[in-house]
Design an enzyme around this catalytic site. Structure first.
Site, PDB file in Angstrom:
ATOM      1  N   THR A  12       0.909  -1.243   0.149  1.00  0.00           N
ATOM      2  CA  THR A  12       0.188  -0.001   0.035  1.00  0.00           C
ATOM      3  C   THR A  12       0.981   1.289   0.085  1.00  0.00           C
ATOM      4  O   THR A  12       0.366   2.204  -0.739  1.00  0.00           O
ATOM      5  CB  THR A  12      -1.086  -0.114   1.186  1.00  0.00           C
ATOM      6  OG1 THR A  12      -1.892  -1.027   0.941  1.00  0.00           O
ATOM      7  CG2 THR A  12      -1.814   1.396   1.382  1.00  0.00           C
ATOM      8  N   THR A  84       0.975  -4.521   4.107  1.00  0.00           N
ATOM      9  CA  THR A  84       0.823  -5.189   5.366  1.00  0.00           C
ATOM     10  C   THR A  84      -0.067  -6.547   5.400  1.00  0.00           C
ATOM     11  O   THR A  84      -0.040  -7.079   6.490  1.00  0.00           O
ATOM     12  CB  THR A  84      -0.249  -3.987   5.925  1.00  0.00           C
ATOM     13  OG1 THR A  84      -1.539  -3.856   5.132  1.00  0.00           O
ATOM     14  CG2 THR A  84       0.366  -2.641   6.108  1.00  0.00           C
TER      15      THR A  84
END
Length: 312
Positions: A12, A84
């Site tokens: 991300t 993540t």
């Protein structure tokens, strides 16, 4: 000033909006240009790959460990930008592939892309560099939202909040408080490098009434059992058959905290009596999988696998 290698793998933090949603787009040079790191360390950036971490595989973590080993003598520490979703698996895998690292190997990422106005990416990356530059830093760590987490204990528990990682069954390794980094542990021991993780470890989560479906290629099996790790009686025949065929069976728990305790209930004691079972104890499932993959890659029999899996 410390010399750090920052390795980009995607996630991300490097994403930009596309026609089909967020996708990793920014390279390591662009990310470093967007982060204020002056005066913290002398940084070198290198892009290994640029993937959504959903697409990360053990082979990518082997490549990452191999690159760090190749550069280990040339830098004082390493920062890995990682998505993540599988960061806990990555940190657990590197904890097995580079054990007891004298130099810090720090994973970080973000819940919002670097280009977003309110992104957590700049501070997470800056904190990771600050920690990796600290004279006291060592080992594989996850630095996220002000926390410093042992790579063996990291677990993502939140899909939206900035504070999305926790340290399971162990206090945080440290934390940031303004300009100071708090942590108490000191390094001891010797750094050990390894190169491979076995692909023949499988993980099944028990669901009431559901049968076990295990591929024929399985050589080790992580069973995520209930509560303290119990396996229901109706599955014991199948589990025993797997163990008799040479599959190494490891029992984990569906609970993030507390760990396995097979001897606490009759159902657990009975399962352990009729079938050779290893317990994960207080390991996260992510670390148990990485540990089993590593132990299987470096063992030739059950006793050696057991010794390696239980080793600190």
């Amino acid at each position: 000033m410390k010399r750090l290698l920052i390795l980009g793998t995607g996630g991300t933090l490097s994403c930009m909006n596309s026609e089909f949603g967020l996708t990793p787009s920014l390279g390591i040079r662009e990310l470093l240009d967007m982060t204020e790191l002056d005066g913290i360390a002398e940084v070198t950036g290198e892009q290994l790959f640029n993937l959504d971490s959903t697409n990360m595989l053990p082979m990518h973590w082997e490549m990452l460990a191999r690159r760090i080993r190749e550069c280990y003598d040339d830098f004082d520490g390493f920062v890995v930008i990682h998505g993540t979703d599988t960061m806990a698996y990555a940190a657990a895998s590197l904890s097995c592939l580079i054990q007891n690292s004298r130099k810090p190997i720090v994973f970080t990422g973000s819940m919002k892309p670097m280009a977003d106005e309110d992104s957590d990416a700049p501070i997470n990356l800056r904190d990771a560099v600050r920690f990796a530059s600290d004279e006291r830093a060592f080992g594989v760590r996850v630095v996220f939202d002000g926390a410093i987490i042992n790579g063996k204990c990291a677990h993502k528990y939140e899909t939206e909040d900035i504070d999305s990682f926790d340290s399971v069954n162990r206090d945080d390794f440290g934390f940031f408080n303004g300009n100071y980094i708090y942590f108490d542990e000191e390094y001891s021991g010797e750094t050990r490098f390894y190169e491979k993780l076995s692909e023949d470890v499988f993980h099944v989560k028990l669901i009431p009434g559901q049968k076990l479906y295990v591929p024929e290629s399985a050589r080790a099996l992580i069973i995520e059992g209930y509560g303290t790790g119990g396996i229901p009686d109706y599955l014991l025949g199948e589990v025993t058959k797997l163990a008799d065929s040479g599959v190494y069976v490891v029992v984990a728990t569906q609970c993030a905290y507390g760990g396995t305790h097979l001897n606490e209930y009759e159902v657990g004691q009975y399962a352990a009596k009729v079938c050779p079972l290893l317990e994960t104890g207080k390991m996260t499932v992510e670390y148990a999988l990485a540990k089993a993959r590593w132990a299987l890659a470096y063992s030739d029999n059950y006793e050696e696998f057991k010794r390696l899996f239980n080793a600190e």
